[in-house]
Design a protein around this motif. Structure first.
Motif, mmCIF file in Angstrom:
data_model
loop_
_atom_site.group_PDB
_atom_site.id
_atom_site.type_symbol
_atom_site.label_atom_id
_atom_site.label_comp_id
_atom_site.label_asym_id
_atom_site.label_seq_id
_atom_site.Cartn_x
_atom_site.Cartn_y
_atom_site.Cartn_z
ATOM 1 N N ARG A 1 -12.493 -7.398 -13.741
ATOM 2 C CA ARG A 1 -11.781 -7.372 -12.453
ATOM 3 C C ARG A 1 -12.157 -8.529 -11.541
ATOM 4 N NH1 ARG A 1 -11.193 -1.675 -9.454
ATOM 5 N NH2 ARG A 1 -9.428 -2.703 -8.457
ATOM 6 N N GLY A 2 -13.439 -8.797 -11.459
ATOM 7 C CA GLY A 2 -13.888 -9.875 -10.566
ATOM 8 C C GLY A 2 -13.332 -11.217 -11.005
ATOM 9 N N ALA A 3 -13.466 -11.503 -12.296
ATOM 10 C CA ALA A 3 -12.992 -12.787 -12.831
ATOM 11 C C ALA A 3 -11.477 -12.912 -12.650
ATOM 12 C CB ALA A 3 -13.350 -12.903 -14.309
ATOM 13 N N LEU A 4 -10.783 -11.815 -12.847
ATOM 14 C CA LEU A 4 -9.328 -11.829 -12.704
ATOM 15 C C LEU A 4 -8.919 -12.158 -11.279
ATOM 16 C CD1 LEU A 4 -6.484 -10.487 -14.041
ATOM 17 C CD2 LEU A 4 -6.918 -9.202 -11.956
ATOM 18 N N GLU A 5 -9.576 -11.515 -10.343
ATOM 19 C CA GLU A 5 -9.180 -11.728 -8.947
ATOM 20 C C GLU A 5 -9.491 -13.160 -8.518
ATOM 21 O OE1 GLU A 5 -10.319 -8.350 -6.510
ATOM 22 O OE2 GLU A 5 -9.181 -6.980 -7.802
ATOM 23 N N VAL A 6 -10.562 -13.695 -9.046
ATOM 24 C CA VAL A 6 -10.878 -15.108 -8.766
ATOM 25 C C VAL A 6 -9.796 -16.015 -9.362
ATOM 26 C CG1 VAL A 6 -12.459 -16.996 -9.321
ATOM 27 C CG2 VAL A 6 -13.376 -14.794 -8.552
ATOM 28 N N ALA A 7 -9.462 -15.748 -10.616
ATOM 29 C CA ALA A 7 -8.491 -16.611 -11.308
ATOM 30 C C ALA A 7 -7.140 -16.602 -10.591
ATOM 31 C CB ALA A 7 -8.318 -16.152 -12.758
ATOM 32 N N LEU A 8 -6.673 -15.428 -10.209
ATOM 33 C CA LEU A 8 -5.366 -15.362 -9.548
ATOM 34 C C LEU A 8 -5.439 -15.933 -8.134
ATOM 35 C CD1 LEU A 8 -3.844 -11.995 -10.792
ATOM 36 C CD2 LEU A 8 -3.387 -14.315 -11.568
ATOM 37 N N SER A 9 -6.551 -15.721 -7.465
ATOM 38 C CA SER A 9 -6.693 -16.280 -6.115
ATOM 39 C C SER A 9 -6.688 -17.806 -6.160
ATOM 40 C CB SER A 9 -7.981 -15.773 -5.461
ATOM 41 O OG SER A 9 -7.932 -14.374 -5.330
ATOM 42 N N HIS A 10 -7.306 -18.375 -7.189
ATOM 43 C CA HIS A 10 -7.291 -19.835 -7.350
ATOM 44 C C HIS A 10 -5.865 -20.372 -7.442
ATOM 45 C CE1 HIS A 10 -11.642 -20.813 -8.788
ATOM 46 N NE2 HIS A 10 -11.565 -20.465 -7.516
ATOM 47 N N LEU A 11 -4.994 -19.573 -8.048
ATOM 48 C CA LEU A 11 -3.592 -19.992 -8.164
ATOM 49 C C LEU A 11 -2.828 -19.772 -6.860
ATOM 50 C CD1 LEU A 11 -2.473 -18.497 -11.602
ATOM 51 C CD2 LEU A 11 -2.903 -20.893 -11.070
ATOM 52 N N GLY A 12 -3.456 -19.079 -5.923
ATOM 53 C CA GLY A 12 -2.721 -18.695 -4.724
ATOM 54 C C GLY A 12 -1.713 -17.597 -5.028
ATOM 55 N N ALA A 13 -1.977 -16.832 -6.078
ATOM 56 C CA ALA A 13 -1.020 -15.819 -6.527
ATOM 57 C C ALA A 13 -1.347 -14.460 -5.908
ATOM 58 C CB ALA A 13 -1.059 -15.718 -8.048
ATOM 59 N N ASP A 14 -0.316 -13.767 -5.443
ATOM 60 C CA ASP A 14 -0.499 -12.414 -4.914
ATOM 61 C C ASP A 14 -0.596 -11.413 -6.052
ATOM 62 O OD1 ASP A 14 -0.332 -13.257 -2.266
ATOM 63 O OD2 ASP A 14 1.860 -13.186 -2.313
ATOM 64 N N TYR A 15 -1.459 -10.433 -5.867
ATOM 65 C CA TYR A 15 -1.603 -9.374 -6.877
ATOM 66 C C TYR A 15 -2.105 -8.127 -6.163
ATOM 67 C CZ TYR A 15 -6.418 -10.809 -6.293
ATOM 68 O OH TYR A 15 -7.621 -11.127 -5.733
ATOM 69 N N THR A 16 -1.806 -6.989 -6.749
ATOM 70 C CA THR A 16 -2.213 -5.715 -6.151
ATOM 71 C C THR A 16 -2.593 -4.742 -7.262
ATOM 72 O OG1 THR A 16 -0.493 -6.060 -4.477
ATOM 73 C CG2 THR A 16 -1.529 -3.868 -4.555
ATOM 74 N N CYS A 17 -3.689 -4.043 -7.069
ATOM 75 C CA CYS A 17 -4.068 -2.975 -7.984
ATOM 76 C C CYS A 17 -3.326 -1.711 -7.557
ATOM 77 C CB CYS A 17 -5.577 -2.762 -7.954
ATOM 78 S SG CYS A 17 -6.111 -1.454 -9.087
ATOM 79 N N ILE A 18 -2.500 -1.156 -8.444
ATOM 80 C CA ILE A 18 -1.665 -0.016 -8.060
ATOM 81 C C ILE A 18 -2.041 1.274 -8.787
ATOM 82 C CG2 ILE A 18 0.331 -1.449 -7.442
ATOM 83 C CD1 ILE A 18 1.566 -0.521 -10.209
ATOM 84 N N GLY A 19 -3.053 1.231 -9.641
ATOM 85 C CA GLY A 19 -3.406 2.469 -10.320
ATOM 86 C C GLY A 19 -4.344 2.229 -11.476
ATOM 87 N N GLN A 20 -4.399 3.202 -12.358
ATOM 88 C CA GLN A 20 -5.380 3.157 -13.435
ATOM 89 C C GLN A 20 -4.809 3.835 -14.682
ATOM 90 O OE1 GLN A 20 -9.156 4.876 -12.282
ATOM 91 N NE2 GLN A 20 -10.308 3.547 -13.674
ATOM 92 N N ILE A 21 -5.210 3.299 -15.828
ATOM 93 C CA ILE A 21 -4.802 3.888 -17.107
ATOM 94 C C ILE A 21 -5.598 5.176 -17.354
ATOM 95 C CG2 ILE A 21 -4.800 3.520 -19.608
ATOM 96 C CD1 ILE A 21 -2.661 1.886 -18.194
ATOM 97 N N CYS A 22 -4.899 6.216 -17.808
ATOM 98 C CA CYS A 22 -5.557 7.489 -18.087
ATOM 99 C C CYS A 22 -5.115 7.989 -19.462
ATOM 100 C CB CYS A 22 -5.255 8.497 -16.980
ATOM 101 S SG CYS A 22 -3.508 8.863 -16.811
ATOM 102 N N PRO A 23 -5.629 9.101 -19.933
ATOM 103 C CA PRO A 23 -5.261 9.553 -21.290
ATOM 104 C C PRO A 23 -3.765 9.824 -21.421
ATOM 105 C CG PRO A 23 -7.222 10.689 -20.539
ATOM 106 C CD PRO A 23 -6.686 9.937 -19.349
ATOM 107 N N LEU A 24 -3.286 9.665 -22.640
ATOM 108 C CA LEU A 24 -1.876 9.872 -22.961
ATOM 109 C C LEU A 24 -1.390 11.245 -22.501
ATOM 110 C CD1 LEU A 24 0.680 8.959 -24.550
ATOM 111 C CD2 LEU A 24 -0.354 9.927 -26.601
#
Lengths: 331, 331
Positions: free
Chosen positions: B276-299
């Motif tokens: 998560r940390g690396a991802l948010e850094v990578a997208l922020s470097h691009l100036g790209a907007d992103y939002t965490c909207i939930g989480q994967i759970c069991p089928l």
């Protein structure tokens, strides 16, 4: 249950038994993922078939599935490529399961025959049409192109020409053929063209140029001449017409179809004098028919037709989807 | 002079100034010939756009050229691929030179922007539609797929959702927006979607799965869940809606568009906690907007929506071209 677009695609086109090793990921993701072996070039071709223009609106779905692939394979054949992958974009007026089953069964039978895999596509609603993007592989440096013909090269075609046009004329009631065998043969040549894949591969190191005959010999030969900056002399006495065509159409009509009839999907290719022997051996080994119909000459001579060694004038053009009066060929 | 199919293609689509080194042979032969660098996988996607279903019949040709490519680029983006080549099969009711110029100018501007080359295609007569087959390259082993989501992974989206559906509603007169800036913004989001190509590449080693949102968040997320055999919890309070959308549509309508509106062409992707940390850094470097909207759970939990930590029931489905009543979206 509503039959969604996704269910529909999955049911008829996602057949997991058809797997190539070079397909890392096939249908079902945003993209297919493919590996290309070292020293292989990728050959890619796209063709659209629209109902009423490229096929009769009432064509049997099995015939359509077979023909759609054959038309695209023919482009690979003209480069000398090995068929590998197909993407299919299918636009359908409605979800007709019987139609989809017959079409997809026929398509997969042909894909299997050629060792190909369907790697993706799209299904949408609209007037019946389809676009196929076919990909093949070819050892680097060995592809056949349109631009390699040189003055003095001999011009060949595979098989016989004009049968497909005659078959279409029979289907449309413009040609009456009472002999059942001839009728079946000519209609079969129209409905089930045989892409000359093995012939194309056999030509790889021997032909100087190649093209497939989809729009008629004259139209397609002109592409070779333009790309190669040459002219051509065509000997009409050598034009390979099938016995079925010669017997059941008058001579002028047969010649017209042989020169301008579309959809034969034979190959037209040029061969330097030095390779003629090797070429004839290679094609004979395949059991493939071929005929030398002329010779490449300087650009300034244009394209000339001979009969009994005399130049004859022809005013015909090849079939062109946008030419006035011809666009609705199948309408 | 009759404008033949071949002349037409050559004039507008064979622009030799756009050359990639990996294209050995582009438009003008039976196939394109392409080289694929070692250790690169080929990513291939095909999309069809039909007038009245995928775009408004009166769309400006320049907008269509741009959007057609964007829609296809979005599929490459979802795999993390570098765009490379395009095949275009264009079906036109007639030869309209002004239309062709505007469409092709716009298409080539976008191809240039992405360093892509048009390698071939087909032009036929028929009801306006087109099929694009796009190819990209991706280092072996680094492609994003739909099947990699795991329980506990976080679900993200890029940008904002629902704007495109709102823009379409404005164009069609179903939504009244008097504020000119908001109107332009929402219509622009519909007409000129931005494929998230750089974002997709940034996700390569960080996301566990990805998909582009073409049919609406719910419909597309379901593909990921099905391929990954998981369920999901979506926090509706986190759903990223633009200020323009929130201000100019009522809350329920905005939410509906955010969850089911098609054609946003944002990415939906999943990320393991450790990345998560690396991802948010990578997208922020691009100036790209992103939002965490939930989480994967069991089928077994399926897909559940939460508001203020309470489960809420939604009966909406994603847009489906063959679903009754929705096929003629643009009709």
């Amino acid at each position: 249950m509503a039959c969604s677009e996704f269910d529909l695609i999955a049911r008829y086109f996602n057949r997991i038994e058809h797997l190539r090793r070079d397909v890392q990921l096939g249908i079902g993701d945003d993209c297919a993922l493919l590996t290309v072996a070292e020293k292989q070039l990728l050959a890619v071709s796209t063709d659209t078939l629209v109902a009423g223009i490229h096929f009769l609106p009432d064509i049997a779905p099995a015939d359509l599935g077979r023909k759609a692939l054959a038309v695209n394979l023919s482009d690979l054949a003209a480069m000398g490529a090995d068929p590998a992958w197909l993407s299919l974009a299918l636009t359908l007026p409605k979800v007709d399961e019987a139609w989809l089953k017959a079409f997809s069964d026929s398509l997969f039978e042909q894909l299997d025959y050629y060792g190909m895999q369907l790697i993706g596509g799209d299904t949408t609603r609209g007037p019946l049409s389809m676009t196929l993007t076919i990909q093949g592989l070819i050892p680097a440096g060995r592809a056949l192109t349109r631009s390699g013909a040189r003055i003095g090269d001999w011009i060949y075609v595979t098989g016989t020409l004009g049968d497909s046009a005659a078959g279409l004329a029979i289907i449309q009631g413009h040609l009456q053929v009472t002999d059942a065998q001839a009728r079946d043969y000519l209609i079969g040549r129209h409905l089930w063209p045989q892409p000359r894949v093995l012939q194309g591969q056999a030509l790889r190191d021997l032909a100087s140029s190649a093209i497939d005959i989809s729009d008629g010999l004259i139209a397609d030969l002109r592409h070779v001449l333009k790309a190669s900056e040459c002219g051509a002399r065509i000997d009409l006495d050598e034009l390979p017409l099938s016995q079925m065509l010669s017997r059941h159409a008058d001579a002028e009509q047969a010649l017209y179809w042989g020169l301008t009839g579309g959809e034969d999907y034979e190959l037209c290719f040029t061969v330097p004098e030095i390779n003629r022997g090797a070429l004839e051996v290679a094609l004979s080994h395949l059991g493939a028919d071929y005929t030398c119909i002329g010779q490449i000459c300087p650009l300034s001579e244009g394209i000339k037709f001979y009969r009994h060694d005399q130049v004859v004038e022809l005013a015909w053009k090849g079939y062109d989807h946008f030419s006035p009066g011809q666009g609705g060929f199948y309408g």
